[in-house]
Design a protein around this motif. Sequence first.
Motif, short mmCIF file in Angstrom:
data_model
loop_
_atom_site.label_atom_id
_atom_site.label_comp_id
_atom_site.label_asym_id
_atom_site.label_seq_id
_atom_site.Cartn_x
_atom_site.Cartn_y
_atom_site.Cartn_z
N ALA A 1 -5.12 22.67 -3.12
CA ALA A 1 -4.88 22.19 -4.48
C ALA A 1 -4.75 20.68 -4.58
O ALA A 1 -4.68 20.15 -5.70
N ASN A 2 -4.71 19.98 -3.45
CA ASN A 2 -4.50 18.54 -3.47
C ASN A 2 -5.76 17.78 -3.09
O ASN A 2 -6.61 18.30 -2.35
N PRO A 3 -5.89 16.55 -3.58
CA PRO A 3 -7.14 15.80 -3.37
C PRO A 3 -7.22 15.12 -2.01
O PRO A 3 -6.25 15.08 -1.25
N ASP A 4 -8.36 14.57 -1.74
CA ASP A 4 -8.60 13.77 -0.56
C ASP A 4 -7.56 12.64 -0.49
O ASP A 4 -7.21 12.04 -1.49
N GLY A 5 -7.05 12.37 0.71
CA GLY A 5 -6.09 11.31 0.90
C GLY A 5 -4.64 11.72 0.77
O GLY A 5 -3.74 10.90 0.93
N THR A 6 -4.39 13.01 0.49
CA THR A 6 -3.01 13.48 0.33
C THR A 6 -2.26 13.45 1.66
O THR A 6 -2.81 13.79 2.71
N LEU A 7 -1.01 13.04 1.61
CA LEU A 7 -0.11 13.12 2.76
C LEU A 7 0.78 14.35 2.57
O LEU A 7 1.40 14.51 1.52
N ILE A 8 0.82 15.22 3.57
CA ILE A 8 1.67 16.41 3.54
C ILE A 8 2.86 16.18 4.46
O ILE A 8 2.71 15.90 5.64
N ALA B 1 0.83 -1.20 0.00
CA ALA B 1 0.00 0.00 0.00
C ALA B 1 0.86 1.25 0.00
O ALA B 1 2.02 1.24 0.44
N THR B 2 0.28 2.35 -0.48
CA THR B 2 0.97 3.64 -0.47
C THR B 2 -0.06 4.75 -0.41
O THR B 2 -1.26 4.54 -0.62
N ASN B 3 0.41 5.96 -0.13
CA ASN B 3 -0.47 7.12 -0.07
C ASN B 3 -0.89 7.51 -1.49
O ASN B 3 -0.09 7.49 -2.42
N PRO B 4 -2.16 7.92 -1.68
CA PRO B 4 -2.63 8.28 -3.02
C PRO B 4 -2.13 9.63 -3.50
O PRO B 4 -2.09 9.89 -4.71
N GLY B 5 -1.74 10.52 -2.61
CA GLY B 5 -1.25 11.84 -2.99
C GLY B 5 -0.19 12.31 -2.03
O GLY B 5 -0.07 11.81 -0.91
N PHE B 6 0.61 13.29 -2.47
CA PHE B 6 1.72 13.76 -1.66
C PHE B 6 1.94 15.25 -1.89
O PHE B 6 1.80 15.75 -3.01
N ALA B 7 2.28 15.97 -0.82
CA ALA B 7 2.63 17.39 -0.91
C ALA B 7 3.64 17.71 0.18
O ALA B 7 3.85 16.93 1.11
N GLY B 8 4.27 18.88 0.05
CA GLY B 8 5.22 19.32 1.07
C GLY B 8 6.59 19.65 0.53
O GLY B 8 7.45 20.13 1.28
N LEU B 9 6.83 19.40 -0.76
CA LEU B 9 8.12 19.78 -1.33
C LEU B 9 8.22 21.30 -1.36
O LEU B 9 7.27 21.99 -1.74
N ARG B 10 9.38 21.82 -0.99
CA ARG B 10 9.56 23.26 -0.88
C ARG B 10 11.05 23.60 -0.93
O ARG B 10 11.89 22.76 -0.64
N PRO B 11 11.39 24.84 -1.31
CA PRO B 11 12.78 25.29 -1.16
C PRO B 11 13.07 25.60 0.31
O PRO B 11 12.25 26.23 0.98
#
Length: 259
Positions: free
Chosen positions: A202-209, A175-185
């Motif tokens: 801007a990200n969908p349901d289930g996103t991991l930040i 299993a894995t997360n369906p979405g991902f966010a948090g990349l930044r300079p």
Amino acid sequence: MKRMTLCADDYGQSPEISDGILKLLAMERLQAVSCMAESPDWPAAARALRERPGEYQTGLHFNLTHPFTQAGRSLSSVMRDAWLRRMNPMEVERRFDSQWQAFVREMGRPPDYVDGHQHVHAFPVIRKVVARRVRELSATAWIRTPGGRESAPKALVLAWASRGLRRTLGMEGLATNPGFAGLRPYEPQFDFRRAFWKWLTANPDGTLIMCHPGLPSEDVHDPIRDCRPLELAYLTSDDFADDCRASDVVFERPTFSGS
């Protein structure tokens, strides 16, 4: 209403990072904590986690680049050898098993999930070893996929690596997360609140930040030490709670059930 997961990386890397993350756990603002079990500080950090009940998961933050008991390699050299298929799978497996065992020894159980410091687990060769060993060692652990929607060159490279990781996880049935966010300079002047609002909306349901909070530190081996207190200040603030309400986002413990 959208449901997301907020994951803090680098727990155990230093007391300042661990204490900042523990502060957020006490406020019930994290649902996942990624742990550096190779760190000399890990036994004390693990003890603090065991004493902190809550609705959150703990994962292994697989490390190949940060210098602890072994000399760390630069991220660029790891990426180069991985993409050129010059990484030694047996050495990757040795490092992974050592860190997995250190996690289990202190926590008394396997990690809930696995990810990688500087996302090394998504690179060729490494991802196959990590996925295979997770499948062999745990019936329930999932693996974090770090590819997001950002368009910066680093993010595009990571998205490419993440597509390969998702294929590998699919073949291994993990299993894995369906979405991902948090990349930044990682620059002190970066507007973290503005970026976080974008991740929320801007990200969908289930996103991991992913986030990297911590208390002020003089750790010369931590290249993002000046950014960590700024993240912690926002994530402990009323602004964070207000932004979650305004964006209609609720943060929940991960429940990823398929790759």
